[in-house]
Each structure stands twice: as structure tokens, then as C-alpha cells.
Design a protein around this motif. Structure first.
Motif, PDB file in Angstrom:
ATOM      1  N   THR A  86     -84.382 -86.012   9.097  1.00 11.58           N
ATOM      2  CA  THR A  86     -84.687 -85.277   8.652  1.00 11.58           C
ATOM      3  C   THR A  86     -85.777 -86.363   7.829  1.00 11.58           C
ATOM      4  O   THR A  86     -87.226 -86.148   7.555  1.00 11.58           O
ATOM      5  N   VAL A  87     -84.436 -86.853   6.700  1.00  9.75           N
ATOM      6  CA  VAL A  87     -85.532 -87.415   6.062  1.00  9.75           C
ATOM      7  C   VAL A  87     -85.899 -89.163   6.349  1.00  9.75           C
ATOM      8  O   VAL A  87     -87.455 -88.724   6.215  1.00  9.75           O
ATOM      9  N   LEU A  88     -85.591 -89.507   7.791  1.00  9.68           N
ATOM     10  CA  LEU A  88     -86.684 -90.545   8.460  1.00  9.68           C
ATOM     11  C   LEU A  88     -87.702 -89.711   9.038  1.00  9.68           C
ATOM     12  O   LEU A  88     -88.680 -90.717   8.464  1.00  9.68           O
ATOM     13  N   LEU A  89     -87.849 -89.207   9.810  1.00  9.60           N
ATOM     14  CA  LEU A  89     -89.239 -88.344  10.355  1.00  9.60           C
ATOM     15  C   LEU A  89     -89.554 -88.112   9.039  1.00  9.60           C
ATOM     16  O   LEU A  89     -91.377 -87.997   9.201  1.00  9.60           O
ATOM     17  N   GLN A  90     -89.196 -87.300   7.807  1.00 11.00           N
ATOM     18  CA  GLN A  90     -90.849 -87.594   7.061  1.00 11.00           C
ATOM     19  C   GLN A  90     -91.007 -88.515   6.108  1.00 11.00           C
ATOM     20  O   GLN A  90     -92.165 -88.293   5.931  1.00 11.00           O
ATOM     21  N   LEU A  91     -90.339 -89.028   6.001  1.00  7.14           N
ATOM     22  CA  LEU A  91     -90.477 -90.285   5.237  1.00  7.14           C
ATOM     23  C   LEU A  91     -91.914 -91.222   5.943  1.00  7.14           C
ATOM     24  O   LEU A  91     -92.745 -91.570   5.303  1.00  7.14           O
ATOM     25  N   ILE A  92     -91.703 -90.999   7.775  1.00  5.77           N
ATOM     26  CA  ILE A  92     -92.548 -91.608   8.970  1.00  5.77           C
ATOM     27  C   ILE A  92     -93.607 -90.555   8.307  1.00  5.77           C
ATOM     28  O   ILE A  92     -95.058 -91.248   8.162  1.00  5.77           O
ATOM     29  N   LEU A  93     -93.610 -89.878   8.672  1.00  5.16           N
ATOM     30  CA  LEU A  93     -95.112 -88.905   8.199  1.00  5.16           C
ATOM     31  C   LEU A  93     -95.833 -88.790   6.818  1.00  5.16           C
ATOM     32  O   LEU A  93     -96.873 -89.076   6.380  1.00  5.16           O
ATOM     33  N   GLY A  94     -94.540 -88.733   6.002  1.00  7.57           N
ATOM     34  CA  GLY A  94     -95.662 -88.786   4.304  1.00  7.57           C
ATOM     35  C   GLY A  94     -96.240 -90.246   4.376  1.00  7.57           C
ATOM     36  O   GLY A  94     -97.318 -90.060   3.520  1.00  7.57           O
ATOM     37  N   LEU A 151     -94.857 -80.741  32.739  1.00  7.33           N
ATOM     38  CA  LEU A 151     -93.927 -79.861  32.968  1.00  7.33           C
ATOM     39  C   LEU A 151     -94.635 -79.065  34.284  1.00  7.33           C
ATOM     40  O   LEU A 151     -95.694 -78.415  34.178  1.00  7.33           O
ATOM     41  N   ASP A 152     -93.527 -78.874  35.397  1.00  7.65           N
ATOM     42  CA  ASP A 152     -93.714 -77.582  35.803  1.00  7.65           C
ATOM     43  C   ASP A 152     -93.208 -76.685  35.613  1.00  7.65           C
ATOM     44  O   ASP A 152     -93.395 -75.028  36.377  1.00  7.65           O
ATOM     45  N   GLN A 153     -91.963 -75.889  35.265  1.00  7.04           N
ATOM     46  CA  GLN A 153     -92.349 -74.655  33.757  1.00  7.04           C
ATOM     47  C   GLN A 153     -91.939 -75.070  32.251  1.00  7.04           C
ATOM     48  O   GLN A 153     -91.366 -76.106  32.280  1.00  7.04           O
ATOM     49  N   GLY A 154     -91.496 -74.712  32.019  1.00 12.83           N
ATOM     50  CA  GLY A 154     -90.704 -73.849  30.644  1.00 12.83           C
ATOM     51  C   GLY A 154     -89.763 -74.022  30.282  1.00 12.83           C
ATOM     52  O   GLY A 154     -89.102 -74.150  31.075  1.00 12.83           O
ATOM     53  N   VAL A 155     -89.458 -75.297  29.047  1.00 17.06           N
ATOM     54  CA  VAL A 155     -88.280 -75.470  28.751  1.00 17.06           C
ATOM     55  C   VAL A 155     -87.435 -74.599  27.556  1.00 17.06           C
ATOM     56  O   VAL A 155     -88.329 -74.409  26.729  1.00 17.06           O
ATOM     57  N   ALA A 156     -86.668 -74.152  27.593  1.00 16.29           N
ATOM     58  CA  ALA A 156     -85.710 -73.779  26.458  1.00 16.29           C
ATOM     59  C   ALA A 156     -85.277 -75.167  25.133  1.00 16.29           C
ATOM     60  O   ALA A 156     -84.213 -75.159  25.649  1.00 16.29           O
ATOM     61  N   TRP A 157     -86.142 -75.013  24.468  1.00 14.30           N
ATOM     62  CA  TRP A 157     -85.732 -75.972  23.302  1.00 14.30           C
ATOM     63  C   TRP A 157     -85.070 -75.906  22.127  1.00 14.30           C
ATOM     64  O   TRP A 157     -84.236 -76.711  22.489  1.00 14.30           O
ATOM     65  N   LEU A 158     -84.762 -74.659  22.430  1.00 16.26           N
ATOM     66  CA  LEU A 158     -83.792 -74.620  21.482  1.00 16.26           C
ATOM     67  C   LEU A 158     -82.213 -74.083  22.132  1.00 16.26           C
ATOM     68  O   LEU A 158     -81.503 -74.060  21.913  1.00 16.26           O
ATOM     69  N   GLY A 159     -82.986 -73.417  23.301  1.00 14.42           N
ATOM     70  CA  GLY A 159     -81.282 -73.576  24.262  1.00 14.42           C
ATOM     71  C   GLY A 159     -80.332 -74.505  24.577  1.00 14.42           C
ATOM     72  O   GLY A 159     -79.352 -74.051  25.874  1.00 14.42           O
ATOM     73  N   ILE A 160     -80.760 -75.487  24.938  1.00 16.27           N
ATOM     74  CA  ILE A 160     -80.502 -76.824  25.057  1.00 16.27           C
ATOM     75  C   ILE A 160     -79.021 -77.723  24.880  1.00 16.27           C
ATOM     76  O   ILE A 160     -80.484 -77.869  23.427  1.00 16.27           O
ATOM     77  N   PRO A 161     -78.747 -77.644  24.379  1.00 15.69           N
ATOM     78  CA  PRO A 161     -77.786 -78.187  23.546  1.00 15.69           C
ATOM     79  C   PRO A 161     -78.134 -80.120  22.808  1.00 15.69           C
ATOM     80  O   PRO A 161     -77.961 -80.255  21.624  1.00 15.69           O
ATOM     81  N   ASP A 162     -78.543 -80.680  23.846  1.00 14.95           N
ATOM     82  CA  ASP A 162     -78.931 -82.133  23.532  1.00 14.95           C
ATOM     83  C   ASP A 162     -80.428 -82.021  23.341  1.00 14.95           C
ATOM     84  O   ASP A 162     -80.923 -83.005  22.184  1.00 14.95           O
ATOM     85  N   ALA A 164     -81.986 -79.046  21.196  1.00 18.36           N
ATOM     86  CA  ALA A 164     -82.171 -77.787  20.019  1.00 18.36           C
ATOM     87  C   ALA A 164     -82.213 -79.036  18.444  1.00 18.36           C
ATOM     88  O   ALA A 164     -82.894 -78.906  17.586  1.00 18.36           O
ATOM     89  N   MET A 165     -80.998 -79.774  18.543  1.00 19.76           N
ATOM     90  CA  MET A 165     -81.280 -80.734  17.675  1.00 19.76           C
ATOM     91  C   MET A 165     -82.404 -81.667  16.478  1.00 19.76           C
ATOM     92  O   MET A 165     -82.992 -81.798  15.847  1.00 19.76           O
ATOM     93  N   PHE A 166     -82.787 -81.886  18.020  1.00 21.22           N
ATOM     94  CA  PHE A 166     -84.107 -82.727  17.755  1.00 21.22           C
ATOM     95  C   PHE A 166     -85.272 -81.845  17.555  1.00 21.22           C
ATOM     96  O   PHE A 166     -86.091 -82.188  16.571  1.00 21.22           O
ATOM     97  N   SER A 167     -85.010 -80.901  18.452  1.00 21.83           N
ATOM     98  CA  SER A 167     -85.850 -79.829  17.939  1.00 21.83           C
ATOM     99  C   SER A 167     -86.349 -78.843  16.911  1.00 21.83           C
ATOM    100  O   SER A 167     -87.422 -79.041  15.920  1.00 21.83           O
ATOM    101  N   VAL A 168     -85.309 -78.980  16.132  1.00 20.27           N
ATOM    102  CA  VAL A 168     -85.032 -78.493  14.892  1.00 20.27           C
ATOM    103  C   VAL A 168     -84.940 -79.378  13.315  1.00 20.27           C
ATOM    104  O   VAL A 168     -86.114 -79.279  12.612  1.00 20.27           O
ATOM    105  N   ILE A 169     -84.737 -81.102  13.920  1.00 18.04           N
ATOM    106  CA  ILE A 169     -85.805 -81.464  13.106  1.00 18.04           C
ATOM    107  C   ILE A 169     -86.740 -82.346  12.602  1.00 18.04           C
ATOM    108  O   ILE A 169     -87.922 -82.329  11.459  1.00 18.04           O
ATOM    109  N   ILE A 170     -88.101 -81.982  14.025  1.00 19.77           N
ATOM    110  CA  ILE A 170     -89.022 -81.833  13.812  1.00 19.77           C
ATOM    111  C   ILE A 170     -89.910 -80.264  13.400  1.00 19.77           C
ATOM    112  O   ILE A 170     -90.930 -80.770  12.340  1.00 19.77           O
TER     113      ILE A 170
END
Length: 299
Positions: A86-94, A151-162, A164-170
């Protein structure tokens, strides 16, 4: 300092008491809302207690158990990954948005006000908003990507372990990057334009001007902003709890959520207090080390 001491010596006892009377309510409020909970938390960390019927003194037993608690150290690792991401992404965006707002663009004040909206939302509201965006059935993100044919169908962004963290950081970086943007923008606006223009006249490119003119002026601001963002991310709880509850599995189970689970799900307030004390100690050590490591002169 000497002159200040001499000035203080010029005050009479009654004047000092009057001054103390003015700040006493604030000191009392701080003691009630901050100091007492902290000291009580440290106190019960030496007990095996449910705060009602059991208050067994265990000394350092809770702290010794933490060293062999794989769940605790797993939560610490998840928290570090979340905080650094989150710090890295906030710095890039900021930095990107602040650099754009520092140019002469039409409606700059309006853009600045709009970009502050995410920061003004509560963490719970931000979490609910992004949970809807990530929803695999009717979420905005899936509909957008399916519409583009990615995408062909919806992805469970918060339901897949790999994912979930990426989605929460964004989501957290979107919610909080306005603070970094404001701090960096203030730093950029304090740089004399003559310096940048002189560097460009001497043949300096954009990177050279940024490295030798801009960065020395905003380096300390970036450093302080990064430290504040890191410590704020390290103790983040409500947004992650609303979005994932720490799951799936333990993919987003940060230390704050782990402390809550031990305290209120397992009714082990003594052990959870010891976990919180260790978390506080780690933050203090990190603060001291980071301050010493980053004292170098940006110039």
C-alpha cells in the motif's frame, strides 16, 4: 534553548499554575482515552483472563507462547506485505497525481477537491464500495472487463487467495493516496520555478531535473509521508474486515484482525493483549530503525 529557559524563569509560580490549569483538561483527556487503555492492556497481558470470571496470573507466559505461535507470525508477514504494498502504490499514485496537479491545467482546484473524496470516506464505506466493485456476480470491475472481452466470466477477486491481497491493497491505496498527494504537492509547490528553469537551460532532461532539483526538495516530505503511511497501514483493520474478514483462509489476515479474533472469538483477552503489545513493540523498533536508516542527506 537557553533563552527559552530564561523566559520561563521570568514567570511567577501563580502564572505557571494558571498555564498548567489551561492545559490540564487536555492532559486529563489524553490520560483517560490513551494512557489508561494502554497501561491496562499491558497489565492484563500478564494474565489468562476472560475479563469476567477468570483472572489467572501467568507472568510472561503469554509472551513466550507468541514465539511459537505460527498464526501470529503469519499475520505479521501478511501485515508487512500489505503495508509495503500500500505504501508503494500510494507513493506512485500520489507522486503522479501531484506532478500533474502542479502543472498549469484548467480546473486544478476542482480536480484537487474531487481527488480528496476517497480520503474523506470512512474505511467501512470504502470497504463496502470496493466489495461491490469486486463482486463476481454484479461487480463493476467484472462487468467492465467482460465488456472489453478480457474475461469470459466474473472473477472472485476477494475469494481467491492469490488475488485477495492484491485486491485489498488496490482498494486501500485508492482510499488513502490523497494524503500522499497533498503532502507531495505541497512540496512541489515550494520549489522555486527558477531552479527548474535554470536546470533545463543548462541542458538537464526531465530525469536530471527531478534527481538533482526536485527530489532534494521533496525527499524529506516523501520520507515522512512514507513512514506515516506505513504505520497507518500496519494497524489497519476496518477496511480489511469489511472486505474479506481476513480471508480467504489467512490470505488477508493482518495482525489487527488476528488480535480481534483471539480476543472476541476465542475470549483470550490476556493473550490478545500480549499480541497487541508485541505489535506495538515491533512498530517502535521499526520507527527507530527507519529513522536511523533514512537520515542520509538527499542532496
Amino acid at each position: 534553548m537557553v533563552s527559552r529557559n530564561l523566559e520561563m524563569k521570568g514567570f511567577s509560580f501563580s502564572e505557571r499554575m494558571n498555564a498548567f490549569g489551561f492545559i490540564f483538561p487536555a492532559l486529563l483527556l489524553l490520560a483517560v482515552v490513551m494512557l489508561y487503555p494502554l497501561l491496562y492492556g499491558i497489565y492484563i497481558s500478564f494474565f489468562d483472563t476472560n475479563l469476567l470470571t477468570k483472572f489467572d496470573f501467568v507472568g510472561l507466559g503469554n509472551y513466550l507462547s507468541i514465539f511459537s505461535d505460527q498464526g501470529f507470525w503469519s499475520s505479521i508477514w501478511v501485515t508487512i506485505v500489505f503495508s509495503l504494498g500500500t505504501v508503494l502504490l500510494q507513493l506512485i499514485l500520489g507522486m503522479s497525481v501531484a506532478s500533474y496537479l502542479n502543472t498549469r491545467i484548467y480546473g486544478r482546484s476542482v480536480f484537487r477537491a474531487v481527488l480528496l473524496i476517497p480520503w474523506m470516506l470512512s474505511m467501512v464505506v470504502g470497504g463496502l464500495l470496493w466489495r461491490w466493485i469486486y463482486n463476481p456476480m454484479y461487480g463493476l470491475l467484472n462487468n467492465f472487463l467482460i465488456g472489453l472481452g478480457l474475461l469470459d466470466q466474473g472473477v472472485a477477486w476477494l475469494g481467491i487467495p492469490d488475488l485477495a491481497m492484491f485486491s485489498v491493497i488496490i482498494a486501500y491505496a485508492w482510499k488513502s493516496f490523497s494524503f500522499s498527494m497533498l503532502m507531495i504537492l505541497a512540496g512541489l509547490q515550494s520549489i522555486p520555478k527558477d531552479l527548474c528553469e535554470a536546470a533545463e537551460c543548462d541542458g538537464g532532461g526531465r530525469w536530471t531535473v527531478f534527481r538533482h532539483v526536485v527530489l532534494p526538495h521533496i525527499g524529506n516530505i516523501v520520507l515522512i509521508t512514507s513512514l506515516l503511511d506505513f504505520f497507518r497501514s500496519f494497524k489497519e483493520f476496518p477496511m480489511i474486515f469489511v472486505m474479506t474478514g481476513g480471508g480467504p483462509g489467512t490470505a488477508t489476515n493482518v495482525i489487527s484482525n488476528s488480535v480481534r479474533q483471539v480476543a472476541f472469538d476465542q475470549i483470550r483477552f490476556g493473550y490478545s493483549s500480549a499480541m497487541a503489545c508485541v505489535m506495538l513493540l515491533l512498530l517502535l523498533i521499526s520507527s527507530i530503525l527507519l529513522n536511523r536508516m533514512t537520515r542520509s542527506d538527499w542532496r
